[in-house]
Design a protein around this motif. Structure first.
Motif, mmCIF file in Angstrom:
data_model
loop_
_atom_site.group_PDB
_atom_site.id
_atom_site.type_symbol
_atom_site.label_atom_id
_atom_site.label_comp_id
_atom_site.label_asym_id
_atom_site.label_seq_id
_atom_site.Cartn_x
_atom_site.Cartn_y
_atom_site.Cartn_z
ATOM 1 N N TYR A 64 26.212 17.073 14.692
ATOM 2 C CA TYR A 64 27.170 17.694 13.784
ATOM 3 C C TYR A 64 26.574 18.993 13.265
ATOM 4 O O TYR A 64 25.385 19.277 13.433
ATOM 5 N N TRP A 147 30.592 15.194 15.859
ATOM 6 C CA TRP A 147 31.555 15.330 14.765
ATOM 7 C C TRP A 147 31.922 16.804 14.631
ATOM 8 O O TRP A 147 31.095 17.637 14.265
ATOM 9 N N LEU A 148 33.197 17.131 14.939
ATOM 10 C CA LEU A 148 33.661 18.515 14.858
ATOM 11 C C LEU A 148 34.214 18.879 13.495
ATOM 12 O O LEU A 148 34.390 20.063 13.192
ATOM 13 N N SER A 151 40.461 17.044 10.944
ATOM 14 C CA SER A 151 41.492 17.505 11.871
ATOM 15 C C SER A 151 42.485 18.419 11.169
ATOM 16 O O SER A 151 42.594 18.447 9.935
ATOM 17 N N SER A 155 44.740 20.998 15.870
ATOM 18 C CA SER A 155 43.724 20.247 16.622
ATOM 19 C C SER A 155 44.263 18.895 17.075
ATOM 20 O O SER A 155 43.964 18.445 18.188
ATOM 21 N N VAL A 226 39.866 24.220 17.858
ATOM 22 C CA VAL A 226 38.743 23.333 18.169
ATOM 23 C C VAL A 226 37.510 24.128 18.585
ATOM 24 O O VAL A 226 36.395 23.873 18.124
ATOM 25 N N ARG A 229 35.240 25.708 15.917
ATOM 26 C CA ARG A 229 34.430 24.882 15.019
ATOM 27 C C ARG A 229 32.957 25.310 15.115
ATOM 28 O O ARG A 229 32.451 25.667 16.184
ATOM 29 N N CYS A 251 37.219 14.454 16.091
ATOM 30 C CA CYS A 251 37.796 15.437 15.169
ATOM 31 C C CYS A 251 38.818 14.704 14.315
ATOM 32 O O CYS A 251 39.913 14.379 14.780
ATOM 33 N N SER A 255 39.729 11.525 19.179
ATOM 34 C CA SER A 255 38.476 11.587 19.929
ATOM 35 C C SER A 255 38.775 11.818 21.406
ATOM 36 O O SER A 255 39.832 11.427 21.920
#
Length: 718
Positions: A64, A147-148, A151, A155, A226, A229, A251, A255
């Motif tokens: 992350y 882990w982005l 949401s 996204s 996305v 990020r 996100c 997933s």
């Protein structure tokens, strides 16, 4: 609620890990402590477990982006650590808290390695030891959970559409068992008339069907959301996502596996290329910029794919020397982020080959200063390649570094004499002889063998630049190119005599032309055209290109001068004509005219006023027209629609078919000459400051070693 529950928790104390063992810590996620405020998250509860890398049971690893807010030095979000002696408190940063909330509620993992918790961040010795084990920790994990972040609507739509596309199985087929023939299938998708076999026809038709059904539905804004990020532009995450056997992107509540992510970028490349090839009308530049920008945003995903392929498929890992250059030389792109400047080196150790000699020499020590660590790394890298000196660029971000030590924290560009990293176009220093030697003393110094070419007599001022407002891709600023060419020509004329003394058979015009063309971009274009087309045809083609750029730049400069000349104040300063109404008659004549013939006097005053108004109006209109025309050209260039395929007639019209005193030194093993500045000249030792690379016409392919008068000597850089 009892008084015991209101008692503040004591801080969590880490039990020390033995540096003699391959031990590390895992985090077990427990049900959170309920919040007293309805509708909000509770407090995260965890248990910290000690494990052994070689014997540990199945566990996951978390990757992350820390996203530490500017100015916040310490974590401020509390988690509860359950121990045998009761509950304790530990503080983490908000980004990790958000990740643990979502992972816990989705029950995605039981035991997980989290660097921010698993490593005592206040113990630098432990941190140094754990970083040296990071490669094994991630390789032995079952998977990495990426882990982005939370949401968004965009996204979520991207994750949903990509999941639908991947469920068709077409992309996994062309990326997997039939990847060897994918390029032919790709060409067939763009041109369905190409001959194909049965398998290729099946793949082609299925891809065309995917484009027809999902092309216009593909969420470009969600894809950009996305890819934007922070995770995709962090240095540490490269090895975190590449070493583990599998990767899951998370996100919010959505997933996707890594292969699905890769498939989405492949689908966009196919769909966008097909869209461009079938575009038969002009489109706004904004649309093209947005679509083209997505390819630039894929850089982080492509890095992960390349390294995972090298680790898990081809088994051809890079050495640490190449990795440091690859991930620290950004060359006008966004610099890959790192929380600590030491991590620009330490964060790449896990990606390097197991038996890499450079990797074994690196000392992981977070207690050392950045200047000391960068100096140690420079010494190690210089043993491999003298061209590491070429990355001593300016302006530096890290203060106090010796001139010969690259600052990996700053924005770095590919050296001028390289077409790409690892691909030099010259070999001025020949093979490496004696490797540079680090000299002992209070000041970091290094001694390198080389040959002095000469001293700099004059320094030019012109630079070639790019257009500040491009349409889609970067373009030349022809004005600056013209001025640069003029200055290069002046230098070439002065150097003709020296070149002819080496070879009297050459004419002055030919020598000046060749030198002028080579100076324009340090010989890169000269070498390219002459090797591809031959000496005569290559020079003719390069001369035509040079002449076209010079002519266009000259026309643009004249246009600028014309526009400036129409400014009202410029006109009045340069016109050289005084209007008759600015030359009043004498006082006696004026009184006589008003007394004897007031009608005539009034008529003259009226004519003067009329002519003044007409002249001022004309000046204002002329100035406004010139100003307006210049602005129209600028805005039309920037916002006009672009037709990607010019018609044959327009193509045919274009003639187209289908500081002085510094010293120049060539080091043994270096591909290009270098500029040094004398800092101190003592009786026994002369010390130099390293300035940068140079281009020396006639010395770029080892010719210096053929001069009997030149002798090799040792240069000490400080």
């Amino acid at each position: 609620m009892s008084l015991f529950e209101l008692k503040p928790l004591e801080p969590y104390e880490y039990s020390p890990l033995s540096p003699a063992k391959r031990a590390f810590r895992l985090v077990q996620l427990l049900p959170p402590k309920p919040s007293i405020i309805p509708g909000t998250f509770g407090t995260i509860r965890i248990r910290v477990l000690e494990a052994d890398i070689d014997t540990s049971a199945r566990y996951d690893a978390l990757s992350y982006s820390w996203n530490v807010p500017a100015g916040q030095g310490e974590p401020n979000r509390q988690v509860i650590v359950e121990t045998d002696s009761g509950s304790r408190k530990l503080f983490i940063f908000p980004a990790l808290e958000n990740a643990l909330f979502h992972l816990g509620t989705q029950n995605m993992t039981d035991r997980i390695f989290i660097d921010q918790i698993s490593i005592n961040q206040k113990d630098k010795n432990e941190k140094s030891h754990q970083v040296s084990l990071m490669q094994d920790i991630y390789m032995n994990s079952a998977r990495t959970l990426v882990w982005l972040g939370p949401s968004t609507r965009a996204s979520d739509r991207y994750f949903d559409v990509v999941r639908q596309i991947c469920s068709e199985g077409v992309l996994s087929r062309v990326m997997g068992p039939r990847v060897s023939q994918f390029m032919h299938v790709f060409d067939a998708v763009m041109d369905p008339t190409m001959p194909v076999n049965e398998e290729q026809r099946e793949d082609r038709d299925d891809l065309l069907d995917l484009i027809a059904r999902y092309g216009d539905r593909f969420p470009l804004s969600g894809f950009a959301d996305v890819l934007d990020r922070n995770w995709f532009n962090r240095l540490w995450v490269i090895q975190e996502a590449c070493l583990a056997p599998s990767v899951i992107f998370v996100c919010g509540k959505k997933s996707l596996c890594f292969d699905c992510f890769r498939a989405s970028s492949l689908f966009y490349s196919i769909y966008n290329t097909h869209w461009v090839r079938n575009l038969d009308k002009a489109v706004p530049q904004r649309v093209l910029r947005e679509r083209d920008a997505l390819f630039g945003k894929m850089g982080g995903l492509n890095r992960i794919f390349q390294e995972r392929k090298a680790i898990h498929q081809t088994m051809k890992r890079r050495g640490l020397h190449d990795l440091i250059l690859k991930y620290n030389v950004n060359h006008h792109l966004m610099k890959i982020g790192a929380t600590l400047e030491q991590d620009r080196i330490f964060g790449l150790l896990g990606l390097a080959a197991i038996d890499d000699a450079v990797k074994r020499k690196v000392r992981v020590d977070y207690d050392a200063q950045v200047v000391q660590m960068y100096s140690e790394i420079a010494e190690i890298l210089l043993q491999e390649s003298v061209d590491i000196l070429l990355f001593n660029q300016h302006p530096r971000k890290t203060q106090g570094l010796p001139s010969w030590v690259p600052d990996w924290a700053m924005d770095l560009s590919i050296p001028i004499r390289y077409v790409a990293l690892g691909e030099p176009t010259s070999n001025a220093g020949g093979p490496m002889g004696e490797a540079p030697i680090r000299l002992e003393g209070s000041q970091p110094r290094i001694a390198i063998k080389g040959i002095l070419v000469g001293e700099i007599q004059e320094v030019g001022q012109r630079l070639q630049q790019a257009q500040p407002n491009t349409k889609v891709h970067e373009e030349i600023d022809y004005r600056s190119a013209k001025l640069f060419f003029d200055e290069a020509s002046r230098f070439a004329r002065r150097a003709v005599g020296t070149a002819r003394r080496r070879d009297f058979s050459l004419s002055a015009a030919d020598v000046e032309l060749g030198m002028q063309l080579r100076l324009c971009d340090s010989g890169l274009s000269y070498r390219h055209f002459t090797e591809r087309l031959g000496a005569v045809a290559g020079i003719e083609r390069l001369q035509a290109l040079h002449s076209a750029c010079h002519s266009l730049g000259e026309r643009l400069i004249r246009s600028d001068e014309t526009i400036a000349s129409y400014h009202i104040t410029r006109i009045y300063r340069t016109i050289g004509i005084v209007p008759w109404y600015w030359q009043p008659m004498s006082e006696m004549e004026s009184l006589r005219t008003w007394a004897l013939n007031p009608v005539l006097a009034g008529h003259i005053a009226g004519r003067a006023l009329r002519d003044f108004v007409v002249d001022m109006t004309g000046l204002c209109i002329a100035s406004a027209r010139a100003w307006y025309a210049s602005k129209v050209l600028v805005y039309r260039r920037r916002f006009q629609r672009i037709k990607l395929r010019p018609d044959p007639g327009s193509v045919e019209k274009l003639g187209l078919s289908a500081d002085a005193g510094d010293r120049i030194v060539i080091f043994r093993g270096g591909t290009t000459p270098h500029i040094l500045r004398l800092q101190y000249g003592g009786i026994h030792e002369m010390k130099y400051e390293y300035l940068g690379e140079a281009y020396c016409d006639g010395f770029m392919d080892g010719e210096i070693f053929q001069h009997e008068a030149k002798r090799e000597e040792t240069f000490v850089l400080v």
